[in-house]
Motif scaffolding. Structure first.
Motif, PDB file in Angstrom:
ATOM      1  N   VAL A  45       6.407   1.223   4.221  1.00  0.00           N
ATOM      2  CA  VAL A  45       6.101   2.627   4.042  1.00  0.00           C
ATOM      3  C   VAL A  45       6.320   2.766   2.343  1.00  0.00           C
ATOM      4  N   SER A  46       7.419   2.327   1.678  1.00  0.00           N
ATOM      5  CA  SER A  46       7.884   2.342   0.063  1.00  0.00           C
ATOM      6  C   SER A  46       6.535   1.883  -0.543  1.00  0.00           C
ATOM      7  N   ASP A  47       5.035   2.663  -0.489  1.00  0.00           N
ATOM      8  CA  ASP A  47       4.069   2.577  -1.077  1.00  0.00           C
ATOM      9  C   ASP A  47       3.812   3.923  -2.357  1.00  0.00           C
ATOM     10  N   GLN A  48       2.754   3.736  -3.404  1.00  0.00           N
ATOM     11  CA  GLN A  48       2.744   4.507  -3.722  1.00  0.00           C
ATOM     12  C   GLN A  48       3.228   5.805  -3.647  1.00  0.00           C
ATOM     13  N   ILE A  49       3.097   6.594  -2.933  1.00  0.00           N
ATOM     14  CA  ILE A  49       2.621   7.641  -2.436  1.00  0.00           C
ATOM     15  C   ILE A  49       3.814   8.680  -1.884  1.00  0.00           C
ATOM     16  N   PHE A  50       4.705   7.870  -0.929  1.00  0.00           N
ATOM     17  CA  PHE A  50       5.689   7.820  -0.825  1.00  0.00           C
ATOM     18  C   PHE A  50       6.734   8.272  -1.576  1.00  0.00           C
ATOM     19  N   ARG A  51       6.693   6.688  -2.951  1.00  0.00           N
ATOM     20  CA  ARG A  51       7.879   6.878  -3.919  1.00  0.00           C
ATOM     21  C   ARG A  51       7.631   8.088  -4.787  1.00  0.00           C
ATOM     22  N   LYS A  52       6.291   8.432  -4.706  1.00  0.00           N
ATOM     23  CA  LYS A  52       5.789   9.690  -5.251  1.00  0.00           C
ATOM     24  C   LYS A  52       6.559  11.329  -4.824  1.00  0.00           C
ATOM     25  N   PHE A  53       6.997  10.763  -4.047  1.00  0.00           N
ATOM     26  CA  PHE A  53       8.138  12.282  -3.167  1.00  0.00           C
ATOM     27  C   PHE A  53       9.479  11.586  -3.108  1.00  0.00           C
ATOM     28  N   VAL A  54       9.433  10.571  -3.333  1.00  0.00           N
ATOM     29  CA  VAL A  54      11.074  10.383  -3.535  1.00  0.00           C
ATOM     30  C   VAL A  54      11.467  10.647  -4.578  1.00  0.00           C
ATOM     31  N   ARG A  55      10.532  11.000  -6.205  1.00  0.00           N
ATOM     32  CA  ARG A  55      10.654  10.586  -7.614  1.00  0.00           C
ATOM     33  C   ARG A  55      11.161  11.728  -7.845  1.00  0.00           C
ATOM     34  N   ARG A  56      10.595  13.180  -6.447  1.00  0.00           N
ATOM     35  CA  ARG A  56      10.635  14.888  -6.910  1.00  0.00           C
ATOM     36  C   ARG A  56      12.002  14.588  -6.583  1.00  0.00           C
ATOM     37  N   TRP A  57      12.806  14.554  -5.577  1.00  0.00           N
ATOM     38  CA  TRP A  57      13.957  14.920  -5.571  1.00  0.00           C
ATOM     39  C   TRP A  57      14.862  13.861  -6.484  1.00  0.00           C
ATOM     40  N   ALA A  58      14.659  12.438  -6.491  1.00  0.00           N
ATOM     41  CA  ALA A  58      15.493  11.134  -7.920  1.00  0.00           C
ATOM     42  C   ALA A  58      14.907  11.420  -8.871  1.00  0.00           C
ATOM     43  N   PRO A  59      14.824  12.041  -9.751  1.00  0.00           N
ATOM     44  CA  PRO A  59      14.100  11.818 -10.492  1.00  0.00           C
ATOM     45  C   PRO A  59      14.663  10.301 -11.485  1.00  0.00           C
ATOM     46  N   LEU A  66       5.473  19.551   2.769  1.00  0.00           N
ATOM     47  CA  LEU A  66       4.982  18.192   2.296  1.00  0.00           C
ATOM     48  C   LEU A  66       4.646  16.995   4.208  1.00  0.00           C
ATOM     49  N   CYS A  67       4.431  17.140   4.771  1.00  0.00           N
ATOM     50  CA  CYS A  67       3.353  16.374   5.872  1.00  0.00           C
ATOM     51  C   CYS A  67       1.598  16.789   5.492  1.00  0.00           C
ATOM     52  N   LEU A  68       1.595  17.890   4.489  1.00  0.00           N
ATOM     53  CA  LEU A  68       0.259  18.652   4.757  1.00  0.00           C
ATOM     54  C   LEU A  68      -0.002  17.084   2.902  1.00  0.00           C
ATOM     55  N   GLU A  69       0.692  17.421   2.268  1.00  0.00           N
ATOM     56  CA  GLU A  69       0.434  16.932   0.673  1.00  0.00           C
ATOM     57  C   GLU A  69       0.568  15.553   1.154  1.00  0.00           C
ATOM     58  N   HIS A  70       0.997  15.463   2.109  1.00  0.00           N
ATOM     59  CA  HIS A  70       1.554  13.843   1.998  1.00  0.00           C
ATOM     60  C   HIS A  70       0.061  13.158   2.675  1.00  0.00           C
ATOM     61  N   LEU A  71      -0.460  14.064   4.082  1.00  0.00           N
ATOM     62  CA  LEU A  71      -1.044  13.370   5.009  1.00  0.00           C
ATOM     63  C   LEU A  71      -2.780  13.593   3.766  1.00  0.00           C
ATOM     64  N   LYS A  72      -2.928  14.649   3.069  1.00  0.00           N
ATOM     65  CA  LYS A  72      -3.518  14.779   1.740  1.00  0.00           C
ATOM     66  C   LYS A  72      -3.999  14.301   0.749  1.00  0.00           C
ATOM     67  N   LEU A  73      -3.310  13.348   0.344  1.00  0.00           N
ATOM     68  CA  LEU A  73      -3.424  12.431  -0.477  1.00  0.00           C
ATOM     69  C   LEU A  73      -3.765  10.708   0.001  1.00  0.00           C
ATOM     70  N   LEU A  74      -2.691  10.642   1.067  1.00  0.00           N
ATOM     71  CA  LEU A  74      -2.898   9.366   1.998  1.00  0.00           C
ATOM     72  C   LEU A  74      -4.980   9.624   2.388  1.00  0.00           C
ATOM     73  N   VAL A  75      -5.221  10.901   2.340  1.00  0.00           N
ATOM     74  CA  VAL A  75      -6.821  10.723   3.332  1.00  0.00           C
ATOM     75  C   VAL A  75      -7.652  10.347   1.816  1.00  0.00           C
ATOM     76  N   ALA A  76      -6.863  11.092   0.970  1.00  0.00           N
ATOM     77  CA  ALA A  76      -7.899  10.791  -0.412  1.00  0.00           C
ATOM     78  C   ALA A  76      -7.693   9.599  -0.718  1.00  0.00           C
ATOM     79  N   LYS A  77      -6.894   8.683  -0.708  1.00  0.00           N
ATOM     80  CA  LYS A  77      -6.991   7.748  -1.400  1.00  0.00           C
ATOM     81  C   LYS A  77      -7.650   6.289  -0.585  1.00  0.00           C
TER      82      LYS A  77
END
Ligand SMILES: Cc1cc2nc3c(=O)[nH]c(=O)nc-3n(C[C@H](O)[C@H](O)[C@H](O)COP(=O)(O)O)c2cc1C
Length: 330
Positions: free
Chosen positions: A30-44, A268-279
């Motif tokens: 779960v806590s891969d780089q993309i997940f962390r990018k989202f967590v960071r948005r709210w918890a700098p 958020l889902c859309l952004e997450h999906l696009k980032l995962l597919v790009a990677k």
């Protein structure tokens, strides 16, 4: 609730300060780089963790993708290692430090059979001398602080978690996170916050309480019971990358946090999906499925959307579903 202070960790040359007392737990898968990018948005400022990394593999040059990207990320990110061989732990910790880890954490709580059978994760709870040796050797080999994440023991009767934690402190651990369950409990029952409080009372180093914290009310209750220096949030953050930031804001400033609405969750889902597919290409859809399934909750059309998303066969289909949903929500 008493005001929480920043947590100061004096490493072996490099000191670190944790400004935010709410920590995102390491979550394998779960806590891969993309997940962390989202967590960071709210918890700098919060401390986030990589998924646990197999120290032996890292020593041999595999699994480097989990640590290689750390220097590109903002804010403090700890690398969590697991294994039972001190030399592999040392080599892996040195590699992780040079990749930009904020601190190194050793996993002494993972209940997964495949890992414990080989002596790593929670199996170290049965081997206090080996656990201490690992902490002693690794903390001397790196400059940044070394922390440990434990459970309350292998099972209820085998060991005293206070004695175990004291041994780790003596060996050089700078902070201990305690998941308030034994290994035998797995994830069943409730986390025993009173037992965490006993560890906190006995240690001089900071203690982070973990287990069953789902919102700021739980966090406040847990901090009152344990008197811990901070809390770590695990399962409740899956699908809710805003939760660490939300709990921090609510317990520190007592301000009401504006929770993401339907539109924000779908975006958020859309952004997450696009980032995962790009990677990851089409495989990204498989990984995104669980995140989308967790995030699409708590609004009227959520269950219908989840149902459709699970059936989407290609990233393009899933993206279209989310885009159409956003048009409906506008
Ligand atoms: C899917 C999943 C993956 C996890 N991966 C890790 C891990 O890599 N390292 C670790 O120390 N704990 C791991 N844990 C345990 C959590 O970090 C945490 O200690 C546990 O879930 C209790 O906290 P919670 O009640 O807030 O979830 C994992 C838990 C789950 C559910």
């Amino acid at each position: 609730m008493k005001k929480l202070s920043p947590i100061f960790l004096s490493g072996n040359g490099i000191s670190r300060s944790l400004e935010c007392p709410v920590i995102q737990s390491p979550l394998a898968g779960v806590s891969d780089q993309i997940f962390r990018k989202f967590v960071r948005r709210w918890a700098p400022k919060a401390l986030l963790f990589t998924e646990m990394v197999n120290a032996k593999s890292l020593e041999l040059g595999h699994g480097e993708e989990k640590v290689i990207e750390l220097s590109q990320e903002s804010g403090p990110i700890g690398v969590q290692l697991f294994d039972h061989r001190p030399d592999s732990m040392i080599e892996a910790a040195i590699k992780a430090e040079s990749s930009g880890a904020f601190l190194i954490d050793i996993n002494m709580g993972c209940p997964v059979k495949k890992i414990a059978k080989k002596g790593g994760g929670s199996a170290l709870l049965k081997e206090p001398e080996l656990a201490q040796l690992i902490v002693k050797k690794v903390s001397k080999a790196i400059s940044i602080p070394l922390t440990v994440k434990i459970r309350l023991g292998w099972c209820e009767n085998t060991s005293d978690p206070v004695v175990f934690a004291l041994g780790l402190q003596e060996a050089g651990a700078q902070l201990i996170t305690v998941h308030g369950r034994t290994r035998r409990q797995g994830f069943s029952g409730y986390a025993n916050w009173e037992a965490i409080s006993k560890i906190k009372q006995s240690l001089d180093i900071p203690v982070i309480a973990n287990g069953d914290i789902k919102n700021s009310r739980d966090a406040i209750k847990c901090l009152e019971v344990t008197n811990a220096d901070g809390v770590m949030i695990g399962r409740a953050s899956m699908g809710a990358p805003w939760l660490v930031g939300q709990i921090d804001e609510e317990i520190q400033s007592q301000k009401a946090f504006i929770s993401p609405d339907a539109k924000m969750k779908v975006s958020l889902c859309l952004e997450h999906l696009k980032l995962l597919v790009a990677k990851k290409g089409d495989h990204g859809l498989l990984i995104a499925r669980k995140h989308m399934n967790w995030t699409c909750r708590g609004f009227e059309s959520a269950s219908t959307l989840r149902h459709k998303l699970v059936r989407a066969r290609t990233p393009k289909e899933a993206i279209k579903l989310l885009e159409d949903e956003l048009i409906k929500l506008n």
